[in-house]
Write a protein that holds these residues in place. Structure first.
Motif, PDB file in Angstrom:
ATOM      1  N   TYR A  18       0.826  -1.214   0.000  1.00 41.84           N
ATOM      2  CA  TYR A  18       0.000   0.000   0.000  1.00 41.84           C
ATOM      3  C   TYR A  18       0.858   1.261   0.000  1.00 41.84           C
ATOM      4  O   TYR A  18       0.606   2.206  -0.766  1.00 41.84           O
ATOM      5  N   SER A  22       1.342   4.024  -2.896  1.00 45.06           N
ATOM      6  CA  SER A  22       0.951   5.412  -2.638  1.00 45.06           C
ATOM      7  C   SER A  22       1.915   6.432  -3.240  1.00 45.06           C
ATOM      8  O   SER A  22       1.630   7.634  -3.229  1.00 45.06           O
ATOM      9  N   GLY A  98      -3.293   1.605  -3.022  1.00 44.58           N
ATOM     10  CA  GLY A  98      -2.367   2.675  -2.682  1.00 44.58           C
ATOM     11  C   GLY A  98      -2.279   3.726  -3.772  1.00 44.58           C
ATOM     12  O   GLY A  98      -2.244   4.926  -3.491  1.00 44.58           O
ATOM     13  N   PRO A 102      -3.827   7.304  -2.286  1.00 48.63           N
ATOM     14  CA  PRO A 102      -2.496   7.320  -1.674  1.00 48.63           C
ATOM     15  C   PRO A 102      -2.431   8.087  -0.363  1.00 48.63           C
ATOM     16  O   PRO A 102      -2.940   9.203  -0.255  1.00 48.63           O
TER      17      PRO A 102
END
Length: 197
Positions: A18, A22, A98, A102
């Motif tokens: 994740y 991001s 992500g 984000p």
């Protein structure tokens, strides 16, 4: 807490996926090429298509490669570490999520297509390559990136069910996520206003 336990390792890998997802690579790429922030121009999407419209093929291809890499790497790590296909699919979804929401950019991200491409190549390469071929065919015929992405992802669950059925849940969820992220594109397509190349 046993840091070597599968559950802890899975959570750590999902968190990494994740956070790495991001990172919106379109932003540093545009800065490197001295281009405007892609979020303030064109579609406002921090992805390869919008970078192309603002700066041409070179920064767009770099953005595409980096966005795909951040989907591929966490899934590849999960594969090498011996995690099941289901865990790899969850890691893939974390990476794509992500990019879409984000942490580092107030949860305002991109459409997730390139990141899904990278994750798919790591987990289900045959399905993903067929989808990429569909994308290329639609793009060649109509020259509209959003249309190509939507058609390709729509075929994902069917292709995965026939070829790599263990990845069907991943492609089913990716289809929902990416279609939802393209909702404004769908409206413009229906109205005949979606920008092409």
């Amino acid at each position: 807490m046993d840091l070597t336990s599968p559950a802890v390792a899975t959570v750590a890998l999902c968190t990494f996926a994740y956070l790495f997802g991001s990172v919106l690579f379109a932003l540093p790429v545009c800065r490197l090429w001295k281009l405007p922030d892609p979020r303030a121009l064109g579609s406002g999407n921090p992805g390869a298509t919008n970078v192309y419209r603002n700066g041409g093929w070179a920064p767009a291809l770099v953005t595409l490669a980096l966005d795909a890499f951040k989907g591929w790497l966490p899934v590849w790590i999960a594969h090498v570490a011996g995690f099941s296909a289901m865990v790899q699919a969850v890691v893939a979804l974390c990476a794509v999520t992500g990019h879409m929401i984000p942490l580092f950019y107030r949860f305002k991200g991109g459409k997730g297509v390139a990141t899904a491409l990278g994750a798919g190549l790591a987990l289900a390469p045959v399905t993903t390559l067929i989808m990429a071929a569909i994308w290329a065919g639609v793009m060649w015929r109509w020259r509209i990136s959003a249309l190509a992405s939507l058609v390709a992802i729509a075929f994902g669950p069917l292709i995965s069910a026939l070829i790599e059925p263990e990845t069907l849940p991943l492609f089913g969820l990716l289809t929902i996520l990416i279609v939802v992220r393209h909702r404004n594109n769908l409206i413009r397509l229906a109205q005949g206003r979606e920008a092409g190349f």
